[in-house]
Design a protein around this motif. Structure first.
Motif, mmCIF file in Angstrom:
data_model
loop_
_atom_site.group_PDB
_atom_site.id
_atom_site.type_symbol
_atom_site.label_atom_id
_atom_site.label_comp_id
_atom_site.label_asym_id
_atom_site.label_seq_id
_atom_site.Cartn_x
_atom_site.Cartn_y
_atom_site.Cartn_z
ATOM 1 N N TYR A 72 0.827 -1.223 0.000
ATOM 2 C CA TYR A 72 0.000 0.000 0.000
ATOM 3 C C TYR A 72 0.856 1.265 0.000
ATOM 4 N N ALA A 73 1.969 1.256 0.741
ATOM 5 C CA ALA A 73 2.787 2.474 0.849
ATOM 6 C C ALA A 73 3.252 2.927 -0.533
ATOM 7 N N ARG A 74 3.544 1.968 -1.424
ATOM 8 C CA ARG A 74 3.994 2.357 -2.771
ATOM 9 C C ARG A 74 2.826 2.828 -3.618
ATOM 10 N N ILE A 75 1.651 2.293 -3.368
ATOM 11 C CA ILE A 75 0.476 2.781 -4.112
ATOM 12 C C ILE A 75 0.241 4.244 -3.750
ATOM 13 N N VAL A 76 0.353 4.547 -2.456
ATOM 14 C CA VAL A 76 0.186 5.939 -1.998
ATOM 15 C C VAL A 76 1.265 6.817 -2.628
ATOM 16 N N ALA A 87 -5.440 4.896 -4.203
ATOM 17 C CA ALA A 87 -4.430 5.541 -3.346
ATOM 18 C C ALA A 87 -5.091 6.131 -2.098
ATOM 19 N N MET A 88 -6.293 6.712 -2.263
ATOM 20 C CA MET A 88 -7.005 7.250 -1.081
ATOM 21 C C MET A 88 -7.341 6.114 -0.108
ATOM 22 N N ALA A 89 -7.800 5.004 -0.651
ATOM 23 C CA ALA A 89 -8.142 3.867 0.208
ATOM 24 C C ALA A 89 -6.884 3.325 0.886
ATOM 25 N N ALA A 90 -5.792 3.234 0.121
ATOM 26 C CA ALA A 90 -4.539 2.691 0.667
ATOM 27 C C ALA A 90 -4.053 3.534 1.847
ATOM 28 N N ARG A 91 -4.280 4.854 1.753
ATOM 29 C CA ARG A 91 -3.856 5.758 2.835
ATOM 30 C C ARG A 91 -4.570 5.443 4.145
ATOM 31 N N THR A 92 -5.761 4.831 4.066
ATOM 32 C CA THR A 92 -6.539 4.571 5.286
ATOM 33 C C THR A 92 -6.273 3.185 5.873
ATOM 34 N N VAL A 93 -5.466 2.377 5.193
ATOM 35 C CA VAL A 93 -5.266 0.999 5.674
ATOM 36 C C VAL A 93 -4.338 1.006 6.892
ATOM 37 N N GLY A 94 -4.802 0.409 7.982
ATOM 38 C CA GLY A 94 -3.975 0.143 9.162
ATOM 39 C C GLY A 94 -3.108 1.310 9.592
ATOM 40 N N SER A 95 -1.827 1.002 9.778
ATOM 41 C CA SER A 95 -0.822 1.962 10.249
ATOM 42 C C SER A 95 0.299 1.997 9.211
ATOM 43 N N GLN A 97 3.179 0.749 9.404
ATOM 44 C CA GLN A 97 3.803 -0.589 9.340
ATOM 45 C C GLN A 97 2.979 -1.532 8.463
ATOM 46 N N ILE A 98 1.646 -1.491 8.646
ATOM 47 C CA ILE A 98 0.768 -2.372 7.861
ATOM 48 C C ILE A 98 0.823 -1.957 6.389
ATOM 49 N N ARG A 99 0.902 -0.661 6.129
ATOM 50 C CA ARG A 99 0.935 -0.202 4.734
ATOM 51 C C ARG A 99 2.263 -0.546 4.051
ATOM 52 N N MET A 100 3.322 -0.711 4.829
ATOM 53 C CA MET A 100 4.604 -1.133 4.247
ATOM 54 C C MET A 100 4.566 -2.602 3.848
ATOM 55 N N ARG A 101 3.779 -3.411 4.556
ATOM 56 C CA ARG A 101 3.755 -4.865 4.301
ATOM 57 C C ARG A 101 2.546 -5.292 3.471
ATOM 58 N N GLY A 102 1.373 -4.752 3.810
ATOM 59 C CA GLY A 102 0.113 -5.243 3.245
ATOM 60 C C GLY A 102 0.002 -4.927 1.757
ATOM 61 N N THR A 103 -0.674 -5.814 1.030
ATOM 62 C CA THR A 103 -0.759 -5.703 -0.426
ATOM 63 C C THR A 103 -2.213 -5.831 -0.897
ATOM 64 N N VAL A 104 -2.453 -5.352 -2.115
ATOM 65 C CA VAL A 104 -3.786 -5.520 -2.713
ATOM 66 C C VAL A 104 -4.031 -7.000 -3.018
#
Ligand SMILES: Cc1cc2nc3c(=O)[nH]c(=O)nc-3n(C[C@H](O)[C@H](O)[C@H](O)COP(=O)(O)OP(=O)(O)OC[C@H]3O[C@@H](n4cnc5c(N)ncnc54)[C@H](O)[C@@H]3O)c2cc1C
Length: 290
Positions: A72-76, A87-95, A97-104
Motif C-alpha cells: 500500500y505504501a507504494r500505491i500511496v 491511493a485514497m483507500a490505501a492511505r486509510t489501511v492500518g498503520s 507498518q501495515i501499509r509497508m507490508r500489506g498488499t492488494v
C-alpha cells in the motif's frame, strides 16, 4: 510447518500446484494474525516475498498493471495520479507498518467484505489476473471475483499475479467510516469514479453486504441523469437533489448486517451520506478540471 520460498513466478506456480496444503503469504498481515490466533495451521507457507515480478507496477494503453505484491505504501507514493481512488483507500489501511507490508493481492486473497481496496477496484472497473501452472492465465472482473464472505473465485492451484486497473479518466473518491480515524476496520465504505470518457459512473460498496459490491442501479441512474441534463459537456453544478437520490440508491444496493461494529440501519444511512458527499466532491473536481 514447511516454509517454501520460490524466487520466480514460475517456481511459485509449480509449488502452488505441488503443495495444495500450502497457504500463500505476501505481506502476512492477515495470514500471520490467523496463525498467531490459532485460527489456521497450514502444512506449509508459500512465501511470495522473493518473487520480484509481483512487486512491480507498469502502465500500458491507459491502464495500470499492479503486481499483486505491491504494498500500500507504494500505491500511496507512486500511483496517486493514475489510481486516485485506490491511493485514497490505501492511505486509510492500518498503520504505516501495515501499509509497508500489506498488499492488494493479500486484500483480494482474504476477500473480506471490509477490505479497503475492494470499493475503489470495483468503481474503477478493475480486472484480477490469476494464473496456474496447468491452466495458464485467467482474467476475472473484480465484480465477479468476490463469491461470498471471505471467499473468492481463485482456484486451488492459482495465484493472483496482478490487478489491471484503468488509469483514472476523471475524478475518484473513497470514504470510510470507522470507530476512530486510524487502525480500524471499516464499518462501511464507499468509492466512486467518474468516467467522462465513456460517460459512466462507477461505484463500490464495502462492509455493507456479504461481499464488496457495486451499486449498479445507482450508477446507471446518475449517468443517465447527467446525460439527459447535458451536464457531462456543460460541467454545470450537480443538483443537490440528484446527489441525494444517488446516495439513497447506493444505500438501497447494500444488504448489511448488525454486528459489533455497527447496525445495519447505521451502515445504510452512512452509505447514503458518504455516496452523496463523494459524488459532490468528485463532480466539483470534474468542474474545476475544465
Ligand atoms: C493491525 C492491522 C490493521 C489492518 N487494517 C486494515 C485496514 O485498515 N484495511 C484493510 O483493508 N485491511 C486491514 N488489515 C488487513 C490486511 O492488512 C489487509 O487485508 C492486507 O491487504 C493483506 O495483505 P497481505 O499482503 O499482508 O496479505 P497476506 O496476509 O500475506 O495474505 C492474505 C490472504 O491472501 C492470500 N494471498 C496473498 N497474496 C496472494 C497471491 N499473490 N495469490 C493468491 N493468494 C494470495 C493469502 O494466502 C491469504 O489468504 C489490517 C491488518 C492488521 C494486522
Amino acid at each position: 510447518m514447511d516454509f517454501l520460498q520460490p524466487t520466480s513466478w514460475q517456481e511459485a506456480l509449480e509449488l502452488r500446484a505441488e503443495r495444495p496444503d500450502a497457504v500463500p503469504i505476501a505481506g502476512g498481515t492477515d495470514v500471520m494474525v490467523d496463525i498467531n490466533f490459532d485460527r489456521s495451521r497450514p502444512g506449509a507457507l508459500l512465501d511470495l516475498g522473493r518473487v520480484g515480478e509481483l512487486r512491480e507496477w507498469s502502465t500500458d494503453d491507459g491502464s495500470v498493471r499492479l503486481g499483486a505484491g505491491v504494498p500500500y505504501a507504494r500505491i500511496v507514493g507512486d500511483l496517486g495520479a493514475h489510481l486516485p481512488g485506490l491511493a485514497m483507500a490505501a492511505r486509510t489501511v492500518g498503520s504505516p507498518q501495515i501499509r509497508m507490508r500489506g498488499t492488494v493481492g493479500g486484500n483480494l486473497g482474504s476477500a473480506s467484505p471490509a477490505g479497503d481496496a475492494h470499493p475503489p477496484l470495483l468503481a474503477a472497473g478493475a480486472v484480477v489476473e490469476v494464473e496456474s501452472a496447468a491452466r495458464g492465465v485467467r482474467r476475472i472482473p473484480a465484480a465477479e471475483f468476490y463469491t461470498g464472505v471471505k471467499r473468492n473465485a481463485l482456484g486451488a492451484d492459482e495465484l493472483i499475479s496482478a490487478v489491471l486497473i484503468p488509469s483514472a479518466a476523471g475524478p475518484q473518491q473513497f470514504c470510510k467510516i470507522g470507530t476512530r480515524n486510524a487502525m480500524v476496520i471499516a464499518v462501511s465504505a464507499f468509492a466512486c469514479a467518474l468516467h467522462p470518457d465513456r460517460r459512466a459512473v462507477g461505484t463500490g460498496i464495502g462492509s455493507a453486504a456479504p461481499t464488496p459490491r457495486r451499486a449498479t442501479e445507482a450508477e446507471e441512474f446518475l449517468a443517465g441523469e447527467l446525460e439527459s441534463a447535458g451536464l457531462w459537456e456543460s460541467r454545470g453544478e450537480l443538483p443537490e437533489t440528484l446527489a441525494r437520490t444517488f446516495g439513497e440508491r447506493v444505500a438501497a444496493a447494500a444488504s448489511p448486517i448488525d454486528d459489533v461494529r455497527g447496525s445495519a440501519a447505521y451502515r445504510r444511512h452512512s452509505l447514503s451520506v458518504m455516496a452523496r458527499r463523494a459524488v459532490l466532491w468528485a463532480w466539483n473536481d470534474y468542474r474545476k478540471a475544465a
